[in-house]
Every structure is written in structure tokens, then in C-alpha cells.
Enzyme design. Structure first.
Site, short mmCIF file in Angstrom:
data_model
loop_
_atom_site.label_atom_id
_atom_site.label_comp_id
_atom_site.label_asym_id
_atom_site.label_seq_id
_atom_site.Cartn_x
_atom_site.Cartn_y
_atom_site.Cartn_z
N GLU A 87 8.64 15.84 15.83
CA GLU A 87 9.51 15.63 14.27
C GLU A 87 8.65 16.17 13.35
O GLU A 87 7.87 16.05 13.05
CB GLU A 87 8.87 14.05 13.82
CG GLU A 87 9.15 13.85 12.96
CD GLU A 87 9.63 12.29 11.90
OE1 GLU A 87 7.88 11.85 12.10
OE2 GLU A 87 10.33 11.47 11.67
N GLU A 118 9.09 0.62 11.26
CA GLU A 118 9.97 1.64 11.65
C GLU A 118 9.35 2.81 11.22
O GLU A 118 8.38 3.31 10.00
CB GLU A 118 10.79 1.84 9.57
CG GLU A 118 12.05 2.35 9.47
CD GLU A 118 12.36 3.45 9.25
OE1 GLU A 118 12.02 4.51 9.89
OE2 GLU A 118 12.56 3.70 8.23
N LYS A 156 0.90 -1.05 -0.09
CA LYS A 156 0.12 -0.04 -0.05
C LYS A 156 0.61 0.45 -0.15
O LYS A 156 1.58 1.71 0.91
CB LYS A 156 -0.81 0.26 1.25
CG LYS A 156 -2.06 0.56 0.90
CD LYS A 156 -2.39 2.19 0.79
CE LYS A 156 -2.25 3.03 2.49
NZ LYS A 156 -2.33 4.83 1.83
N CYS A 170 13.41 10.34 8.05
CA CYS A 170 13.36 9.16 9.49
C CYS A 170 14.25 9.64 10.72
O CYS A 170 13.43 9.99 11.42
CB CYS A 170 12.28 8.18 9.50
SG CYS A 170 13.36 7.03 8.39
P1 NDP Z 1 1.42 8.33 8.39
O1 NDP Z 1 2.45 7.48 9.25
O2 NDP Z 1 0.06 8.56 8.06
O3 NDP Z 1 1.16 7.66 6.67
C1 NDP Z 1 2.35 6.20 6.53
C2 NDP Z 1 1.50 5.39 5.10
O4 NDP Z 1 0.75 4.96 6.23
C3 NDP Z 1 0.79 6.40 4.25
O5 NDP Z 1 0.56 4.72 3.24
C4 NDP Z 1 -0.89 6.20 5.14
O6 NDP Z 1 -1.57 6.35 4.12
C5 NDP Z 1 -1.05 5.00 5.75
N1 NDP Z 1 -1.68 4.60 7.00
C6 NDP Z 1 -2.23 6.14 7.45
N2 NDP Z 1 -2.84 5.91 8.28
C7 NDP Z 1 -2.95 4.74 8.34
C8 NDP Z 1 -3.65 3.08 9.27
N3 NDP Z 1 -4.83 3.64 10.31
N4 NDP Z 1 -3.37 2.04 9.26
C9 NDP Z 1 -2.43 1.07 8.06
N5 NDP Z 1 -1.72 2.49 7.38
C10 NDP Z 1 -1.93 3.63 8.03
O7 NDP Z 1 2.01 9.59 7.73
P2 NDP Z 1 1.59 10.79 6.82
O8 NDP Z 1 1.50 10.83 6.07
O9 NDP Z 1 0.20 11.10 7.49
O10 NDP Z 1 2.84 11.90 7.81
C11 NDP Z 1 2.12 12.32 9.04
C12 NDP Z 1 3.92 12.65 9.55
O11 NDP Z 1 4.26 11.35 10.18
C13 NDP Z 1 5.16 13.40 9.08
O12 NDP Z 1 4.39 14.62 9.34
C14 NDP Z 1 5.52 12.79 9.62
O13 NDP Z 1 6.57 13.53 11.18
C15 NDP Z 1 5.87 11.07 10.17
N6 NDP Z 1 6.16 10.67 9.21
C16 NDP Z 1 6.72 9.93 9.39
C17 NDP Z 1 7.95 9.15 8.33
C18 NDP Z 1 8.98 8.07 8.65
O14 NDP Z 1 9.98 7.40 7.65
N7 NDP Z 1 9.46 8.17 9.96
C19 NDP Z 1 7.15 8.68 7.07
C20 NDP Z 1 5.60 9.39 6.76
C21 NDP Z 1 4.99 10.04 8.20
P3 NDP Z 1 -1.86 7.82 3.13
O15 NDP Z 1 -1.23 8.15 2.94
O16 NDP Z 1 -2.65 7.24 2.66
O17 NDP Z 1 -2.50 8.70 4.64
#
Ligand code: NDP
Length: 499
Positions: free
Chosen positions: A410, A279, A205, A313
């Protein structure tokens, strides 16, 4: 590099800074051609080896964050589609991929790796269009590393019996993998390559804002002749991810993203017997001692927080600099930031691209405003932001205290919080004063100090005199609120095996 050239280069660095600061000349645009990639108006889900529409026909747009221009409509997978994808993955696991000898699986992975290399320019342009990252990063980092992950894991596929996992390690079954938007293709490769090498089948996904390179990877898998159902891609929003991780037909869940969603997923799989790796986020300290070579440290600071707009991250988002050299380091850092070029991600000169989405831009703005309101001093180099699209200038906060939100949360953007320290013990205490534990950097010329620090820093990865360096052979991951499990290396394979 030849010694003569090296000396010439060192002389050029300050000159470049001065000239850019005077802004009386600029680089001519050097745009990469957008024509190397054909973007279809619509994309389906990739299930059972074919592109198919969502059962209820729903779609969502994906945008170019640098211009807000819609790039394509993408199928929005609901529960019925996730169900179909998991069923396709189960059939492929039982009939084809699970029983297939490792040496045969390896051939497919090598083929995928080579096709990624052959089509690398197409992937790089598509990644920069959908994500907003500079083409020089997608071209030189994301795509080569993604191919490297497939090459590396192809080499493991026929050696699992000899890798210390016991005499006959078995795959787990169907892996449900949810990835974020910051390194869309690379995160797909991190998840898929070890899972497939170990004999699992996958349902991936991608993030809602960056689905296109995962779909192009699906096309590459078709081209490589990967048996139908071994890889399935269900594009959609968070609800699609939630449906995937809680599907009873999934044996293993792998997630990269925010800590909040990671906790939700952990709750969803608790008690189900599914294997889980998370992660999650980070708030890494990049620590500069007074004996570090300043030029090298400044490059490491810039790479640590401004690479990929800080959407990393393991970004070095907290600079801890020894008080005695703080003024010198910050002065040199400001000069260096004056030379960074922000703008068109497809321009080969661009250092800082677009923020990936409106939501992420709002979050960066909100946290940066909070930094100012809490009393930290904000600085950015003079920098014209394009009128359309999502942009944020490289930003440095000084006078930051450990209680400030910008030192604790973050931000996931091009924002650096600077703190100072006097002694190594104080550096360790401040670096570890975070709920996260993903990464850290140490800059010093003393090898003994590097080892002393590495033993005390509570981080999964510690870089010494470098930063943001990745290799498929090197395990990556964190602990505490940064998650658990490792990706890459032999440790990463273990997460996909019943050993
Ligand atoms: P999310 O954790 O929401 O997204 C990561 C993935 O999870 C996306 O594919 C997302 O889908 C999916 N997702 C969202 N909700 C669910 C759920 N309940 N169950 C399973 N999968 C889910 O990150 P965001 O993109 O919303 O970013 C928010 C914050 O997260 C950022 O501002 C940043 O601080 C942090 N972040 C950290 C990352 C890292 O590698 N440490 C990477 C990305 C974000 P969808 O994209 O459709 O929402």
C-alpha cells in the site's frame, strides 16, 4: 443535465486537455477564505465536556502540510489523561447515555448533524488546512458525508428493537476509537455516530497530524448540549492510541489505519473480552474491460487513485486493463492527467493537494523509487511542485509485474501501478493476488460480467462502473489483511451492540 449541455460538455473535454497541455493559459486563483475559521494557538483535550490541558502539560504542534506552517499546539494525552477520559465516558454511560431512551439520544445526533451542516464551511477550511486535501473535496465530500452519518444513525437510535438484533439489544459500554489522518472528520463520524446511536459513550483518538476537526467536532457537541463525558477526545501520538486500546475500562475498540498497527492492537486486546473491529489497508484492483466506455473508465481511474492524493484505504491503486485497449486507455489517461491542477488546497480549482506529512511523503518516494529500480516505467504529467510543503506529482507506472513492491504494498499516495490482462479469469486471478481484501472496481458494459466478477473478487466492496462511492447506509469493510467488521448500515450498528 440537459442533452444540449451534455453534448457541449463532451466537445469541451478534449479541447481543455489540448489547451492545458499547451500551458498558454491557466485558471485564475479562486481561493476559499481562510478567515471563516478561527484557529486557537493552543487546544486542550476534551474530557467530561470541557477542554482541559494534559496532566503533564505536554503539547505537540500540528502543521499545514501545504506550507509547513505550524497551525496550533495541541495537548498530548498521556496514560493519566486516557484514564480520566475513560472514567468520564464510564460515568456518562452509566448515569446518562446508557439509560437514555433512543428517541432522546436521536435528538442530540440530529442536532450535531445540523450543526455540522451549518458550520460546514468552517469545517471544510479547517480540514483542508490541517490535512492538505483540496477544498472542493473537503467541502463536497468529507463534511457532507460526516453530517450524513450523524443524520443516518440518528434515525436508527429509536429503532434498534426492530432492527433484527433481538428484542432488546444493549450497548457495549465505553468505545475506544482510534482514527487515521486521511479523512479526519469523516472517520470520526464513521466511528462516533453508530456508537452513540447505539447508546455507547466514546473516547476518540485522532491522528497526530490531523487533530483539529475532531476538536471542532467536540465544540459542536458542546454546542448541541451533548451530556458531559458522552464524547471525549484524547489527542496525541501512537502511544496515546496504545494506552486507549489497552485500557481495562474500554469495552469496545474500533480502529482504522495501517495493517501493522491493526495487528498490534489485535494482540493487545486478545483475551480481554473487548469487542474489536479493524478497518485496515488495501491494494485494490480497478479493472477495465475492452467494452467499457473509455471516457467514463478514465474518470473512474482518476477518481480511484488521485482522489485525496491517493490517501484512501480503498484507492484503486492497481489498474488492471484489458490488453487490447491498454494503449487507448493509457493514452486518454495521460491526456486527462495533464489537466489536473496541483497546488494550494484552499484554491477551489485544485484537484491534487498536499501529502499529509513528511513521513508519508518519504514513504511514497521510497516506494516509487523502488518501482523504478525494479524495472517499471514511471510517468508524471508536467507539473510544478510548490517549493514549501509536502508534494508529490500524480504518477503512473507501466510495465509493472505482480512481484513488484508497487504492485503489492500500500503506497497511500497518488501513484498508480498498471498491469494488463487478456481474459476475465486472468483479471480475477491478478486482482485477488494480494494479501488485502478491501475493495475493487469493474468497468464493463455487460451486467452479467459485473455479477460474474463480483462473485469472484475477494473484496469487501466491489464498485461497478463507478469508484469511491460512499453512503452511510452501505456497509464498508474488508477481510484478510484489510481487517474485519463493517462500518455503516445495519451491519455497522451491530458492532456496537450486545445483540
Ligand atoms: P497508523 O496505523 O500508524 O495510524 C492510525 C492511527 O493509529 C493514528 O491515530 C495513530 O496515531 C494510531 N496509532 C499508531 N500506533 C498505534 C498503536 N500502537 N496503538 C494504537 N494506536 C496507534 O498509520 P500511519 O499514520 O502511521 O500511516 C502509516 C501507513 O499506514 C500509511 O502509509 C498507509 O499505508 C497506512 N494507512 C492506512 C490507512 C487506511 O485507512 N487503510 C489510514 C492511515 C494509514 P498517530 O497518528 O499519532 O501515529
Amino acid at each position: 443535465m440537459m442533452p444540449g449541455k451534455d453534448a457541449e460538455r463532451r466537445e469541451l473535454v478534449p479541447m481543455q486537455g489540448e489547451l492545458a497541455a499547451q500551458a498558454d493559459w491557466d485558471y485564475a486563483p479562486a481561493p476559499e477564505s481562510r478567515d471563516v475559521v478561527t484557529i486557537a494557538p493552543e487546544y486542550g483535550l476534551f474530557i467530561g465536556g470541557e477542554f482541559v490541558p494534559a496532566a503533564d502539560g505536554r503539547q505537540f504542534p500540528t502543521l499545514n502540510p501545504a506550507t509547513e506552517e505550524p497551525l496550533a499546539q495541541v495537548a498530548d494525552a498521556g496514560e493519566a489523561d486516557v484514564d480520566r477520559a475513560v472514567a468520564a465516558a464510564r460515568t456518562a454511560y452509566e448515569r446518562v447515555w446508557g439509560p437514555m431512551p433512543g428517541a432522546e439520544r436521536a435528538k442530540y445526533l440530529y442536532r450535531i448533524a445540523r450543526l455540522l451542516q451549518e458550520r460546514s464551511r468552517e469545517f471544510a477550511v479547517l480540514e483542508s488546512l490541517d490535512n492538505g486535501k483540496p477544498i472542493k473535496e473537503s467541502r463536497d465530500v468529507d463534511i457532507p458525508l460526516a453530517a450524513a452519518h450523524f443524520f443516518y444513525h440518528a434515525g436508527w437510535a429509536d429503532k434498534l428493537e426492530h432492527a433484527g438484533f433481538g428484542p432488546s439489544p444493549r450497548p457495549l459500554g465505553v468505545a475506544g476509537q482510534v482514527i487515521p489522518w486521511n479523512f479526519p472528520l469523516l472517520m470520526a463520524a464513521w466511528k462516533l455516530a453508530p456508537a452513540l446511536a447505539a447508546g455507547n459513550t466514546c473516547v476518540l483518538k485522532p491522528a497526530e497530524t490531523t487533530p483539529l476537526t475532531a476538536l471542532l467536532l467536540a465544540e459542536v457537541c458542546q454546542q448541541a448540549g451533548l451530556p458531559p463525558g458522552v464524547l471525549n477526545v484524547t489527542t496525541g501520538a501512537g502511544s496515546t492510541g496504545a494506552a486507549l486500546v489497552s485500557h481495562p475500562g474500554v469495552d469496545k475498540v474500533a480502529f482504522t489505519g495501517s495493517t501493522d498497527v491493526g495487528k498490534e492492537i489485535q494482540r493487545a486486546v486478545a483475551g480481554t473480552g473487548k469487542r474489536l473491529t479493524l478497518e485496515l489497508g488495501g491494494k485494490a484492483a480497478n479493472i477495465v474491460f475492452d467494452d467499457a466506455p473509455v471516457e467514463g473508465a478514465v474518470e473512474g481511474i482518476v477518481n480511484g487513485i488521485f482522489f485525496n492524493q491517493g490517501h484512501v484505504c480503498c484507492a484503486g491503486s492497481r489498474l488492471l486493463v484489458q490488453e487490447s485497449v491498454a494503449d487507448a486507455v493509457l493514452g486518454r489517461l495521460r491526456d486527462r492527467l495533464g489537466t489536473l491542477r496541483l497546488g494550494d488546497p484552499l484554491d477551489k480549482n485544485t484537484d491534487i493537494g498536499a501529502i499529509n506529512s513528511r513521513e508519508q511523503l518519504d514513504k511514497i518516494r521510497e516506494l516509487s523509487d523502488a518501482g523504478e529500480a525494479e524495472g517499471a516505467e514511471r510517468w508524471s504529467p508536467p507539473c510544478d511542485l510548490p517549493e514549501r510543503g509536502y508534494w508529490f506529482p500524480p504518477t503512473v507506472f507501466t510495465g509493472v509485474s505482480q512481484s513488484h513492491r508497487i504492485a503489492r504494498e500500500e503506497i497511500f499516495g497518488p501513484v498508480l501501478s498498471v498491469l494488463t490482462f487478456r481474459t476475465p479469469d486472468e483479471a480475477v486471478a491478478k486482482a485477488n493476488n494480494t494479501p488485502y481484501g478491501l475493495s475493487a472496481g469493474v468497468w464493463t458494459e455487460k451486467g452479467s460480467r459485473i455479477l460474474w466478477m463480483a462473485q469472484r473478487l475477494r473484496a469487501g466492496v466491489v464498485w461497478a462502473n463507478t469508484y469511491n462511492r460512499f453512503d452511510p447506509a452501505s456497509p464498508f469493510g474488508g477481510y484478510r489483511e484489510s481487517g474485519f467488521g463493517r462500518e455503516g448500515g445495519r451491519h455497522g450498528l451491530a458492532a456496537y451492540l450486545n445483540a
